[in-house]
Structures are given as C-alpha cells and as structure tokens.
Design an enzyme around this catalytic site. Structure first.
Site, PDB file in Angstrom:
ATOM      1  N   PRO A  66       0.794  -1.226   0.000  1.00 19.66           N
ATOM      2  CA  PRO A  66       0.000   0.000   0.000  1.00 19.66           C
ATOM      3  C   PRO A  66       0.831   1.283   0.000  1.00 19.66           C
ATOM      4  O   PRO A  66       1.886   1.355   0.635  1.00 19.66           O
ATOM      5  CB  PRO A  66      -0.825  -0.103   1.288  1.00 19.66           C
ATOM      6  CG  PRO A  66      -0.111  -1.088   2.127  1.00 19.66           C
ATOM      7  CD  PRO A  66       0.533  -2.058   1.190  1.00 19.66           C
ATOM      8  N   ASN A  67       0.303   2.243  -0.734  1.00 17.98           N
ATOM      9  CA  ASN A  67       0.828   3.614  -0.829  1.00 17.98           C
ATOM     10  C   ASN A  67       2.106   3.744  -1.653  1.00 17.98           C
ATOM     11  O   ASN A  67       2.554   4.856  -1.924  1.00 17.98           O
ATOM     12  CB  ASN A  67       1.034   4.232   0.575  1.00 17.98           C
ATOM     13  CG  ASN A  67      -0.250   4.217   1.382  1.00 17.98           C
ATOM     14  OD1 ASN A  67      -1.260   4.748   0.915  1.00 17.98           O
ATOM     15  ND2 ASN A  67      -0.238   3.606   2.544  1.00 17.98           N
TER      16      ASN A  67
ATOM     17  N   TYR B 179      11.133   8.974   1.347  1.00 23.99           N
ATOM     18  CA  TYR B 179      11.153   7.956   0.288  1.00 23.99           C
ATOM     19  C   TYR B 179      11.819   8.413  -1.012  1.00 23.99           C
ATOM     20  O   TYR B 179      11.926   7.634  -1.950  1.00 23.99           O
ATOM     21  CB  TYR B 179       9.722   7.481   0.004  1.00 23.99           C
ATOM     22  CG  TYR B 179       9.058   6.845   1.205  1.00 23.99           C
ATOM     23  CD1 TYR B 179       9.589   5.687   1.779  1.00 23.99           C
ATOM     24  CD2 TYR B 179       7.919   7.409   1.790  1.00 23.99           C
ATOM     25  CE1 TYR B 179       8.999   5.105   2.888  1.00 23.99           C
ATOM     26  CE2 TYR B 179       7.316   6.825   2.895  1.00 23.99           C
ATOM     27  CZ  TYR B 179       7.864   5.673   3.444  1.00 23.99           C
ATOM     28  OH  TYR B 179       7.285   5.095   4.543  1.00 23.99           O
TER      29      TYR B 179
ATOM     30  N   ASN C 214       8.121  -5.648  -0.822  1.00 24.43           N
ATOM     31  CA  ASN C 214       7.993  -4.449   0.014  1.00 24.43           C
ATOM     32  C   ASN C 214       6.517  -4.360   0.376  1.00 24.43           C
ATOM     33  O   ASN C 214       5.702  -3.867  -0.407  1.00 24.43           O
ATOM     34  CB  ASN C 214       8.453  -3.191  -0.721  1.00 24.43           C
ATOM     35  CG  ASN C 214       8.399  -1.969   0.190  1.00 24.43           C
ATOM     36  OD1 ASN C 214       7.826  -2.024   1.290  1.00 24.43           O
ATOM     37  ND2 ASN C 214       8.996  -0.868  -0.245  1.00 24.43           N
TER      38      ASN C 214
ATOM     39  N   GLU D 298      12.699  -9.571   1.984  1.00 22.21           N
ATOM     40  CA  GLU D 298      11.950  -8.393   2.452  1.00 22.21           C
ATOM     41  C   GLU D 298      12.722  -7.129   2.080  1.00 22.21           C
ATOM     42  O   GLU D 298      13.945  -7.066   2.252  1.00 22.21           O
ATOM     43  CB  GLU D 298      11.805  -8.490   3.975  1.00 22.21           C
ATOM     44  CG  GLU D 298      11.126  -7.276   4.589  1.00 22.21           C
ATOM     45  CD  GLU D 298      10.989  -7.407   6.106  1.00 22.21           C
ATOM     46  OE1 GLU D 298      11.434  -8.422   6.685  1.00 22.21           O
ATOM     47  OE2 GLU D 298      10.462  -6.448   6.709  1.00 22.21           O
TER      48      GLU D 298
ATOM     49  N   LEU E 151      12.387   0.797   1.395  1.00 19.87           N
ATOM     50  CA  LEU E 151      13.162   1.958   0.943  1.00 19.87           C
ATOM     51  C   LEU E 151      13.863   2.611   2.129  1.00 19.87           C
ATOM     52  O   LEU E 151      15.051   2.954   2.060  1.00 19.87           O
ATOM     53  CB  LEU E 151      12.228   2.979   0.287  1.00 19.87           C
ATOM     54  CG  LEU E 151      11.572   2.527  -1.018  1.00 19.87           C
ATOM     55  CD1 LEU E 151      10.220   3.186  -1.184  1.00 19.87           C
ATOM     56  CD2 LEU E 151      12.468   2.863  -2.186  1.00 19.87           C
TER      57      LEU E 151
HETATM   58  C1  DQA Z   1       8.192   1.028   3.754  1.00 26.19           C
HETATM   59  C2  DQA Z   1       8.305   1.213   5.267  1.00 26.19           C
HETATM   60  C3  DQA Z   1       6.958   1.013   5.928  1.00 26.19           C
HETATM   61  O1  DQA Z   1       7.062   1.218   7.335  1.00 26.19           O
HETATM   62  C4  DQA Z   1       5.951   2.004   5.385  1.00 26.19           C
HETATM   63  O2  DQA Z   1       4.677   1.775   5.952  1.00 26.19           O
HETATM   64  C5  DQA Z   1       5.879   1.997   3.907  1.00 26.19           C
HETATM   65  C6  DQA Z   1       7.133   1.914   3.140  1.00 26.19           C
HETATM   66  C7  DQA Z   1       9.526   1.370   3.026  1.00 26.19           C
HETATM   67  O3  DQA Z   1       9.669   0.977   1.866  1.00 26.19           O
HETATM   68  O4  DQA Z   1      10.377   2.063   3.597  1.00 26.19           O
HETATM   69  O5  DQA Z   1       4.813   2.133   3.306  1.00 26.19           O
HETATM   70  O6  DQA Z   1       7.908  -0.339   3.472  1.00 26.19           O
END
Ligand code: DQA
Length: 143
Positions: free
Chosen positions: A10-11, A23, A72, A96, A99
């Site tokens: 997500p996101n 990010y 991710n 796993e 970023l």
């Molecule tokens: C993330 C780290 C997670 O804590 C966060 O919720 C993300 C991005 C990263 O790629 O740094 O959505 O997975």
C-alpha cells in the site's frame, strides 16, 4: 532462467510525491525501469506488481509462477499475519525490502511480521535497494 516477483504494498503507488524526505522523488515506474535493467543484466525474468489491498497482495503471492518473491509490503509489514501466513503457505523464498531504514523510524515500524519468514532483508538504501534485492534473489535461486 529464474523468474522473480517484485511485489509492492500500500501507498507505494504514490512514490515520487509521497513524503519525498523519507522515500525520495523516484516514482514506482522509475523503480520498475531500474528492475527491468537489472533483470536483463542478470538474465532473469520478473513480474512487477503493486496493490493497496491486503487480499490482493495475498492472491499475488498464491498465484505467482515466480520462484522467488521480493516483497515491500509497506505498512502491512508491521500488521499482517495474513501476508506472513501466505508466504509460509507457498513455501517460496522471500526477500523483504524497504526503501527507508525501518529501525531508525517510529517504534511501531521496528517489528516486521515479514522478517519471520523472509530469508533476508534490505532496508534504508532507497530505490537502489530494488536492483540489489533482485540480484540477491537471483543469486539465492541459483544456489
Ligand atoms: C516502507 C516502510 C513502511 O514502514 C511504510 O509503511 C511503507 C514503506 C519502506 O519501503 O520504507 O509504506 O515499506
């Protein structure tokens, strides 16, 4: 030839505009291009997917023909026993990926359900973690 799924949670579709101080400004499309380049040089094939939905991510894990998964999982990393169980259920190696360095951030990001079932974890390298993860997975599958 190894086939690898690169799966984004997500996101991550909003990379580029989402919290660039954390990010970076690179988009998910740019990251896919980095992966395409790396896959070519490694001689592997890949699928690159993103979903904001936990069940859809689980379906990708269940249905992929890939031999290994770079994941991710975004915030589901810290909450989803269901995604952890999906990984255990398909019995495929998972790397796993994050970023950001989740251990330098809020305490609720320090715990990862994915780490229980992943053979390795890369975090804190920004977008360059993606091609590195692909390379590490290709090496793992070649063992
Ligand atoms: C993330 C780290 C997670 O804590 C966060 O919720 C993300 C991005 C990263 O790629 O740094 O959505 O997975």
């Amino acid at each position: 030839m190894s086939h690898i799924l690169i799966l984004n949670g997500p996101n991550l579709n909003l990379l580029g505009t989402r919290q660039p101080e954390t990010y970076g400004t690179i988009t998910l499309k740019d990251i896919e291009a980095l992966c395409a380049h790396e896959a070519k040089s490694l001689g592997v094939t890949y699928e690159f997917e993103q979903s904001n939905h936990e069940g859809t991510l689980i379906d990708f894990i269940h249905n992929t023909k890939a031999e290994g998964i770079v994941l991710n999982a975004g915030a589901y990393t810290h909450t989803s026993i269901a995604i952890m169980d999906a990984i255990t259920s398909v019995n495929k190696p998972v790397l796993e990926l994050h970023l950001s360095n989740i251990h330098q951030r809020e305490a609720f990001r320090h715990h990862s359900y994915i780490s229980n079932v992943a053979f390795a974890m890369i975090c804190g390298l920004g977008a360059s973690g993606y091609p590195l993860a692909l390379r590490a997975m290709a090496g793992h599958l070649a063992l």
